[in-house]
Motif scaffolding. Structure first.
Motif, PDB file in Angstrom:
ATOM      1  N   PHE A   1     -13.557 244.885 -37.547  1.00 44.28           N
ATOM      2  CA  PHE A   1     -13.364 243.711 -38.386  1.00 44.28           C
ATOM      3  C   PHE A   1     -14.000 242.482 -37.752  1.00 44.28           C
ATOM      4  O   PHE A   1     -14.563 241.627 -38.448  1.00 44.28           O
ATOM      5  CB  PHE A   1     -11.878 243.456 -38.661  1.00 44.28           C
ATOM      6  N   ASN A   2     -13.936 242.382 -36.435  1.00 41.46           N
ATOM      7  CA  ASN A   2     -14.555 241.259 -35.736  1.00 41.46           C
ATOM      8  C   ASN A   2     -16.064 241.251 -35.961  1.00 41.46           C
ATOM      9  O   ASN A   2     -16.644 240.224 -36.273  1.00 41.46           O
ATOM     10  CB  ASN A   2     -14.242 241.320 -34.239  1.00 41.46           C
ATOM     11  N   VAL A   3     -16.694 242.410 -35.831  1.00 43.36           N
ATOM     12  CA  VAL A   3     -18.148 242.475 -36.004  1.00 43.36           C
ATOM     13  C   VAL A   3     -18.534 242.216 -37.450  1.00 43.36           C
ATOM     14  O   VAL A   3     -19.320 241.316 -37.757  1.00 43.36           O
ATOM     15  CB  VAL A   3     -18.692 243.841 -35.523  1.00 43.36           C
ATOM     16  N   PHE A   4     -17.994 243.005 -38.366  1.00 44.80           N
ATOM     17  CA  PHE A   4     -18.422 242.911 -39.758  1.00 44.80           C
ATOM     18  C   PHE A   4     -17.835 241.692 -40.470  1.00 44.80           C
ATOM     19  O   PHE A   4     -18.508 241.076 -41.303  1.00 44.80           O
ATOM     20  CB  PHE A   4     -18.097 244.201 -40.499  1.00 44.80           C
ATOM     21  N   GLY A   5     -16.603 241.342 -40.155  1.00 47.14           N
ATOM     22  CA  GLY A   5     -16.011 240.149 -40.758  1.00 47.14           C
ATOM     23  C   GLY A   5     -16.739 238.886 -40.341  1.00 47.14           C
ATOM     24  O   GLY A   5     -17.002 238.006 -41.170  1.00 47.14           O
ATOM     25  N   SER A   6     -17.094 238.774 -39.063  1.00 49.34           N
ATOM     26  CA  SER A   6     -17.844 237.606 -38.594  1.00 49.34           C
ATOM     27  C   SER A   6     -19.224 237.551 -39.227  1.00 49.34           C
ATOM     28  O   SER A   6     -19.705 236.480 -39.613  1.00 49.34           O
ATOM     29  CB  SER A   6     -17.981 237.633 -37.079  1.00 49.34           C
ATOM     30  N   LEU A   7     -19.859 238.697 -39.336  1.00 47.23           N
ATOM     31  CA  LEU A   7     -21.191 238.745 -39.938  1.00 47.23           C
ATOM     32  C   LEU A   7     -21.156 238.303 -41.393  1.00 47.23           C
ATOM     33  O   LEU A   7     -21.923 237.423 -41.812  1.00 47.23           O
ATOM     34  CB  LEU A   7     -21.755 240.158 -39.825  1.00 47.23           C
ATOM     35  N   PHE A   8     -20.265 238.878 -42.187  1.00 48.46           N
ATOM     36  CA  PHE A   8     -20.204 238.532 -43.610  1.00 48.46           C
ATOM     37  C   PHE A   8     -19.677 237.118 -43.836  1.00 48.46           C
ATOM     38  O   PHE A   8     -20.161 236.408 -44.722  1.00 48.46           O
ATOM     39  CB  PHE A   8     -19.385 239.560 -44.374  1.00 48.46           C
ATOM     40  N   ALA A   9     -18.719 236.691 -43.036  1.00 52.20           N
ATOM     41  CA  ALA A   9     -18.216 235.324 -43.173  1.00 52.20           C
ATOM     42  C   ALA A   9     -19.294 234.315 -42.777  1.00 52.20           C
ATOM     43  O   ALA A   9     -19.428 233.258 -43.405  1.00 52.20           O
ATOM     44  CB  ALA A   9     -16.967 235.130 -42.323  1.00 52.20           C
ATOM     45  N   GLY A  10     -20.078 234.634 -41.758  1.00 53.25           N
ATOM     46  CA  GLY A  10     -21.183 233.751 -41.360  1.00 53.25           C
ATOM     47  C   GLY A  10     -22.248 233.653 -42.435  1.00 53.25           C
ATOM     48  O   GLY A  10     -22.772 232.568 -42.711  1.00 53.25           O
ATOM     49  N   LEU A  11     -22.561 234.787 -43.067  1.00 48.96           N
ATOM     50  CA  LEU A  11     -23.526 234.757 -44.170  1.00 48.96           C
ATOM     51  C   LEU A  11     -22.995 233.957 -45.357  1.00 48.96           C
ATOM     52  O   LEU A  11     -23.729 233.190 -45.986  1.00 48.96           O
ATOM     53  CB  LEU A  11     -23.876 236.178 -44.595  1.00 48.96           C
ATOM     54  N   ALA A  12     -21.719 234.134 -45.666  1.00 46.54           N
ATOM     55  CA  ALA A  12     -21.110 233.374 -46.765  1.00 46.54           C
ATOM     56  C   ALA A  12     -21.086 231.883 -46.439  1.00 46.54           C
ATOM     57  O   ALA A  12     -21.364 231.044 -47.309  1.00 46.54           O
ATOM     58  CB  ALA A  12     -19.704 233.889 -47.046  1.00 46.54           C
ATOM     59  N   ALA A  13     -20.766 231.533 -45.199  1.00 42.89           N
ATOM     60  CA  ALA A  13     -20.742 230.132 -44.795  1.00 42.89           C
ATOM     61  C   ALA A  13     -22.142 229.525 -44.849  1.00 42.89           C
ATOM     62  O   ALA A  13     -22.310 228.366 -45.238  1.00 42.89           O
ATOM     63  CB  ALA A  13     -20.162 230.002 -43.392  1.00 42.89           C
ATOM     64  N   THR A  14     -23.154 230.307 -44.500  1.00 44.14           N
ATOM     65  CA  THR A  14     -24.530 229.830 -44.586  1.00 44.14           C
ATOM     66  C   THR A  14     -24.905 229.567 -46.037  1.00 44.14           C
ATOM     67  O   THR A  14     -25.490 228.530 -46.365  1.00 44.14           O
ATOM     68  CB  THR A  14     -25.496 230.853 -43.958  1.00 44.14           C
ATOM     69  N   GLY A  15     -24.566 230.484 -46.910  1.00 46.29           N
ATOM     70  CA  GLY A  15     -24.838 230.283 -48.336  1.00 46.29           C
ATOM     71  C   GLY A  15     -24.122 229.070 -48.886  1.00 46.29           C
ATOM     72  O   GLY A  15     -24.681 228.297 -49.680  1.00 46.29           O
ATOM     73  N   LEU A  16     -22.867 228.874 -48.474  1.00 47.25           N
ATOM     74  CA  LEU A  16     -22.102 227.716 -48.917  1.00 47.25           C
ATOM     75  C   LEU A  16     -22.721 226.421 -48.400  1.00 47.25           C
ATOM     76  O   LEU A  16     -22.828 225.435 -49.137  1.00 47.25           O
ATOM     77  CB  LEU A  16     -20.646 227.842 -48.454  1.00 47.25           C
ATOM     78  N   GLY A  17     -23.139 226.418 -47.137  1.00 43.07           N
ATOM     79  CA  GLY A  17     -23.783 225.229 -46.580  1.00 43.07           C
ATOM     80  C   GLY A  17     -25.074 224.883 -47.300  1.00 43.07           C
ATOM     81  O   GLY A  17     -25.347 223.706 -47.593  1.00 43.07           O
ATOM     82  N   LEU A  18     -25.875 225.896 -47.612  1.00 40.82           N
ATOM     83  CA  LEU A  18     -27.102 225.656 -48.359  1.00 40.82           C
ATOM     84  C   LEU A  18     -26.806 225.134 -49.763  1.00 40.82           C
ATOM     85  O   LEU A  18     -27.467 224.218 -50.254  1.00 40.82           O
ATOM     86  CB  LEU A  18     -27.929 226.945 -48.438  1.00 40.82           C
ATOM     87  N   ALA A  19     -25.805 225.713 -50.415  1.00 44.80           N
ATOM     88  CA  ALA A  19     -25.458 225.292 -51.781  1.00 44.80           C
ATOM     89  C   ALA A  19     -24.948 223.852 -51.796  1.00 44.80           C
ATOM     90  O   ALA A  19     -25.360 223.055 -52.653  1.00 44.80           O
ATOM     91  CB  ALA A  19     -24.410 226.232 -52.365  1.00 44.80           C
ATOM     92  N   ILE A  20     -24.086 223.501 -50.864  1.00 45.88           N
ATOM     93  CA  ILE A  20     -23.565 222.130 -50.823  1.00 45.88           C
ATOM     94  C   ILE A  20     -24.680 221.144 -50.493  1.00 45.88           C
ATOM     95  O   ILE A  20     -24.773 220.064 -51.082  1.00 45.88           O
ATOM     96  CB  ILE A  20     -22.398 222.036 -49.821  1.00 45.88           C
ATOM     97  N   GLY A  21     -25.548 221.514 -49.572  1.00 47.79           N
ATOM     98  CA  GLY A  21     -26.675 220.646 -49.245  1.00 47.79           C
ATOM     99  C   GLY A  21     -27.612 220.445 -50.416  1.00 47.79           C
ATOM    100  O   GLY A  21     -28.072 219.332 -50.688  1.00 47.79           O
ATOM    101  N   ARG A  22     -27.879 221.512 -51.162  1.00 45.35           N
ATOM    102  CA  ARG A  22     -28.769 221.397 -52.325  1.00 45.35           C
ATOM    103  C   ARG A  22     -28.096 220.611 -53.457  1.00 45.35           C
ATOM    104  O   ARG A  22     -28.776 219.914 -54.213  1.00 45.35           O
ATOM    105  CB  ARG A  22     -29.190 222.780 -52.789  1.00 45.35           C
ATOM    106  N   MET A  23     -26.778 220.716 -53.582  1.00 51.26           N
ATOM    107  CA  MET A  23     -26.082 219.896 -54.586  1.00 51.26           C
ATOM    108  C   MET A  23     -26.179 218.420 -54.208  1.00 51.26           C
ATOM    109  O   MET A  23     -26.373 217.567 -55.078  1.00 51.26           O
ATOM    110  CB  MET A  23     -24.615 220.315 -54.707  1.00 51.26           C
ATOM    111  N   ALA A  24     -26.056 218.120 -52.930  1.00 49.15           N
ATOM    112  CA  ALA A  24     -26.209 216.732 -52.481  1.00 49.15           C
ATOM    113  C   ALA A  24     -27.623 216.242 -52.752  1.00 49.15           C
ATOM    114  O   ALA A  24     -27.821 215.090 -53.163  1.00 49.15           O
ATOM    115  CB  ALA A  24     -25.876 216.624 -50.994  1.00 49.15           C
TER     116      ALA A  24
END
Length: 186
Positions: free
Chosen positions: A141-164
Motif C-alpha cells: 500500500f505504501n508503494v502503490f498508494g503513494s504512487l497513485f496519490a502522487g499522480l492524482a495530486a499532480t493532476g490536481l495541481g495542474l488542473a488548479i493551476g490551469r484554472m487560475a
C-alpha cells in the motif's frame, strides 16, 4: 594498405572516416569548449542550494514532529511526497504559464526546495523496513498508494493551476487587454 589502417580501428581513430567532415588543419589547435563549471551560473546554484537547505529542513522537522511508529503506515512520508507532487505541478504552471520569466524561482522552489522536501529514498527505506518486519500489505500500500496519490495530486495541481490561468486570461480578453503575465508586468 597496412593492417592498422583498415577495419574498426581506423573508424574509431579517424572521425573524418565516419562523418565525412573535412579534417582540421594540423597546425591549429581544436576550439576548446568552455568547462561546465564556468558555464554554471553561481546565482542559480546558490538558489538551488538555499532551496535544498530549506526543503530538507522542513521535511526533517515534519519527520520529528510527526514520527511514524514501527510497523505502521508512514503517514508523514506519504503526506510530504503527495503534497510535494501537488505543489510542484502547481508551481510549474505558474512559473511556465502565468508569472513573467525569472531565473531563480524554478531552481529555488522546484529543484531546491521541493526536490529536497519530497523524498524517494525515505519512501523506499520505509517500504524496506515494512517488508523487513513482515508487513507486506502495508508495504504494498505504501508503494502503490503513494504512487497513485502522487499522480492524482499532480493532476490536481495542474488542473488548479490551469484554472487560475484561465481566470486571469478570460477577463482581460473580454476588455481587450489580454496579457500573458500578471498585473505586475506592464
Amino acid at each position: 594498405m597496412r593492417a592498422d589502417e583498415s577495419g574498426p580501428e581506423r573508424e574509431s581513430r579517424d572521425p573524418t572516416y565516419i562523418s565525412g567532415a573535412e579534417p582540421e588543419p594540423r597546425g591549429e589547435p581544436a576550439p576548446s569548449r568552455e568547462p561546465f563549471r564556468s558555464r554554471l551560473r553561481k546565482g542559480v546554484l546558490a538558489a538551488v542550494a538555499l532551496g535544498g537547505v530549506l526543503g530538507g529542513s522542513a521535511r526533517y522537522v515534519l519527520g520529528l514532529t510527526f514520527p511514524t511508529p514501527r510497523g505502521t503506515f508512514p503517514v508523514t512520508t506519504f503526506a510530504v511526497n503527495v503534497s510535494g507532487a501537488f505543489l510542484l505541478a502547481l508551481l510549474l504552471v505558474y512559473v511556465l504559464e502565468i508569472w513573467p520569466p525569472t531565473r531563480y524561482v524554478r531552481p529555488f522552489a522546484g529543484v531546491g526546495f521541493l526536490g529536497s522536501f519530497t523524498t524517494f529514498s525515505t519512501w523506499m527505506v520505509d517500504t524496506d523496513r515494512l517488508l523487513g518486519h513482515g508487513h507486506y500489505a502495508i508495504a504494498a500500500f505504501n508503494v502503490f498508494g503513494s504512487l497513485f496519490a502522487g499522480l492524482a495530486a499532480t493532476g490536481l495541481g495542474l488542473a488548479i493551476g490551469r484554472m487560475a490561468l484561465a481566470r486571469r486570461v478570460r477577463p482581460a480578453a473580454r476588455h481587450g487587454r489580454a496579457r500573458r503575465f500578471g498585473w505586475w508586468v506592464r
